[in-house]
Design an enzyme around this catalytic site. Structure first.
Site, PDB file in Angstrom:
ATOM      1  N   PHE A 122      -2.583   4.820  -1.227  1.00 54.05           N
ATOM      2  CA  PHE A 122      -2.194   5.042  -2.844  1.00 54.05           C
ATOM      3  C   PHE A 122      -1.631   3.544  -3.100  1.00 54.05           C
ATOM      4  CE2 PHE A 122       0.385   5.516  -6.709  1.00 54.05           C
ATOM      5  CZ  PHE A 122      -0.709   6.225  -7.466  1.00 54.05           C
ATOM      6  N   ASP A 207       1.341  -3.597   0.990  1.00 52.09           N
ATOM      7  CA  ASP A 207       1.720  -2.698  -0.154  1.00 52.09           C
ATOM      8  C   ASP A 207       3.023  -2.150   0.026  1.00 52.09           C
ATOM      9  OD1 ASP A 207       2.399  -0.888  -2.262  1.00 52.09           O
ATOM     10  OD2 ASP A 207       0.408  -0.287  -2.464  1.00 52.09           O
ATOM     11  N   LYS A 236       9.234  -0.244  -7.632  1.00 50.21           N
ATOM     12  CA  LYS A 236      10.190   1.009  -7.390  1.00 50.21           C
ATOM     13  C   LYS A 236      11.610   0.651  -7.317  1.00 50.21           C
ATOM     14  CE  LYS A 236       6.649   4.474  -5.944  1.00 50.21           C
ATOM     15  NZ  LYS A 236       7.059   5.304  -6.973  1.00 50.21           N
TER      16      LYS A 236
END
Length: 388
Positions: A122, A207, A236
């Site tokens: 993702f 990532d 995040k």
């Protein structure tokens, strides 16, 4: 009637206040928050150092154009490059934007268009990052995707090697696939990825949107392995709740992002930089990170031991304070049960319970959460056996 697009299956909970690991809803009910905004509030809610930094910056200046020199950006960039393999930083507002920047710079630098990613990965919901994501459910209904991504099975070195061709620019991966089920990469696989990238002169993009900023007990999760990425993406946990993202790249990529080649209005905003600087000052500390690793091992061991004999549970896996409980059947219904017991967690697919507590969580809070989790999972297993 809501005026919001129904893009989320929202719970019937409205959080009114929060501090540390505790959140309180509109009815005064307290919960242990093992979601942290989905790995965002790594220092817990309203951490004093981050709140102080934001309050001080609010009384100075909020925003200016990136046409100006911004000292705070330089300071946060130095924090990130000192604790990573990167040399330069591009600031943006989210993980998807950081991954967009990574995709753009990889293609521009190499002059090639193909990027290999992995099934169950993702990377975001913009068109490029959705195309990079190896999950059909994320892509359905939007027509033709960008055709320059190829997905191979995770932890399958032979499939990766076969996918590399003369038009391949980069390999893009998560060291631990978060949304895809808390799937860790094996050391042997990740080492093979690195060697293939060096052999074929491919860029390696890691990532770290969910795994970075101390989540696994290192500044970045790739640092647990023999990896030397060209590009690292973060977001995040970077601002502990304030929206901010970053793409970190090596020296050889610097001139690829020359003036006018990429940009953002709000990226590197002074409020975001103040939050990020305070957050990194707390997390990028050896003793803090060691505690995260110890608490993660403590939680993982507890759950593995107490659920070892439960037929419903397939595996308890993860690293640091990123833990997945993989089950043999759908366990989505357990989320509301945990909520009733005062524990908030999320899923990573219908069969995986995902735990992402603040990195500041105490061992007492870990014990409390583990007790609730084990009790309800064993009860669900018992009920399942009774009806089978």
């Amino acid at each position: 009637m809501s005026a919001l697009f129904p893009t989320y299956n929202r719970w019937n909970i409205s959080i009114e206040s929060a501090e540390g690991t505790t959140v309180i809803d509109q009815n005064g009910k307290k919960y242990l928050d093992f979601i942290s905004g989905i790995a965002v509030c790594n220092l817990g809610h309203r951490h004093p150092a981050v709140q102080k930094a934001l309050e001080e910056q609010l009384n100075k200046v909020w925003h200016v154009s990136n046409l100006f020199q911004i000292d705070l950006q330089e300071e946060v960039a130095a924090q990130l490059t000192e604790k990573s393999s990167g040399d330069y930083v591009f600031f943006c507002n989210s993980g998807a934007e950081a991954n967009e920047a990574a995709i753009k710079i990889a293609r521009k630098y190499t002059g090639k268009s193909k990027i290999i990613t992995f099934k169950q990965s993702f990377h975001g919901r913009t068109f490029a990052t959705m195309s990079a994501t190896g999950q059909e459910k994320i892509q359905q209904g939007y027509g033709d995707l960008l055709p320059t991504f190829e997905y191979v099975p995770y932890n399958d070195a032979a499939a990766l090697e076969q996918a590399v061709d003369e038009n391949t620019a980069a390999v893009m991966l998560e060291v631990i696939q978060g949304e895809g089920g808390v799937n860790p990469g094996t050391a042997s696989f990740l080492e093979k990825v690195q060697s293939l990238c060096k052999q074929h002169k491919l860029l390696l993009i890691v990532d770290e949107i969910q795994t970075g900023i101390g989540r696994t007990g290192k500044p970045f999760a790739y640092q647990h392995f023999a990896l030397d990425p060209d590009i690292i993406t973060a977001a995040k946990g970077l601002g502990n709740g304030f929206p901010v993202g970053a793409m970190i790249g090596k020296e050889h990529l610097k001139d690829t992002f020359s003036p006018g080649s990429h940009g953002t209005t709000f990226g590197g905003n002074m409020l975001a930089m103040a939050a990020a600087k305070a957050t990194l000052s707390e997390i990028f500390n050896d003793s803090f990170l060691q505690e995260v690793e110890e608490k993660g091992n403590y939680l993982l061991k507890q759950l593995q031991e107490k659920l070892a004999s439960c037929p419903l549970v397939e595996e308890v896996r993860g690293k640091g304070l990123m833990v997945g409980i993989s089950c043999k059947e759908d366990v989505v219904s357990l989320i509301s049960t945990f909520q009733e017991k005062g524990l908030l967690i999320v899923i990573a697919g219908p069969k995986v319970l995902r735990l992402l507590p603040p990195l500041t969580v105490t061992k007492e809070e870990l014990d409390q959460a583990a007790s609730i989790l084990v009790e309800e999972i064993l009860l669900k297993n018992k009920k399942g056996l009774a009806t089978s």
